[in-house]
Enzyme design. Sequence first.
Site, short mmCIF file in Angstrom:
data_model
loop_
_atom_site.label_atom_id
_atom_site.label_comp_id
_atom_site.label_asym_id
_atom_site.label_seq_id
_atom_site.Cartn_x
_atom_site.Cartn_y
_atom_site.Cartn_z
N GLY A 45 13.35 -2.80 -2.47
CA GLY A 45 13.80 -1.64 -3.26
C GLY A 45 12.87 -0.65 -3.02
CD GLN A 50 8.36 2.94 -4.03
OE1 GLN A 50 9.45 2.59 -4.25
NE2 GLN A 50 7.39 2.24 -3.53
CB CYS A 89 4.72 -2.07 -4.44
SG CYS A 89 5.23 -0.30 -4.66
CG LEU A 90 8.20 -0.78 0.65
CD1 LEU A 90 9.43 0.09 0.68
CD2 LEU A 90 8.15 -1.40 1.97
CG HIS A 131 8.63 -3.26 -8.21
ND1 HIS A 131 7.49 -4.08 -8.17
CD2 HIS A 131 8.69 -2.11 -7.77
CE1 HIS A 131 6.91 -3.31 -7.31
NE2 HIS A 131 7.32 -2.24 -6.93
CD GLU A 132 12.13 -0.53 -6.50
OE1 GLU A 132 11.43 0.53 -6.51
OE2 GLU A 132 11.58 -1.49 -5.76
CG HIS A 135 8.08 2.80 -8.37
ND1 HIS A 135 6.98 3.01 -7.84
CD2 HIS A 135 8.41 1.39 -7.62
CE1 HIS A 135 6.23 1.98 -7.12
NE2 HIS A 135 7.21 1.15 -6.75
#
Length: 160
Positions: A45, A50, A89-90, A131-132, A135
């Site tokens: 995701g 991000q 997480c990226l 999670h997304e 952000h």
Amino acid sequence: MALRNILKEGDPRLRKTSRAVTEFNDRLWTLLDDMYETMISDGVGIAAPQVGVLRRAVVIDIGDGSGKHELINPKIISSEGEQCGHEGCLSVPGEYGIVYRPQKVTVQAQDRFGKPFELTAEDFFAVACCHELDHLDGVLFIDKAERMLTPEELEKLGEE
Ligand code: NI
């Protein structure tokens, strides 16, 4: 489509509250396509902030065969139960933490054309949604983690 640069923890843009998407046009579609391409080799995701775009849009594909989910202006309208697992997480490369999340969430969102829909996500898909969506409000999983995984645990995870 093009790969975009992923902001890393410490970049102040990751801590901002993103604004609603109001125009469902080419520019949004390119952003969504780029986000997917940027995320898919390494993640499940990604949220627009991000890649430095402070707008409320996320793309999720947890690789369970249900495909790509684009959520524009998403809102969790109900949640149920609890689960606990490790998250990464990226934007926080190489780190994982133990996070508690709802077992099941219902999300209200718009698609890339602005059409409203509702989606119910369970298990890992629910984790990814939470999670997304976090952000979009400048929240990272490390803020919510019960604790981070130790180097030994990370090593085990790598062997799986
Ligand atoms: Ni993330």
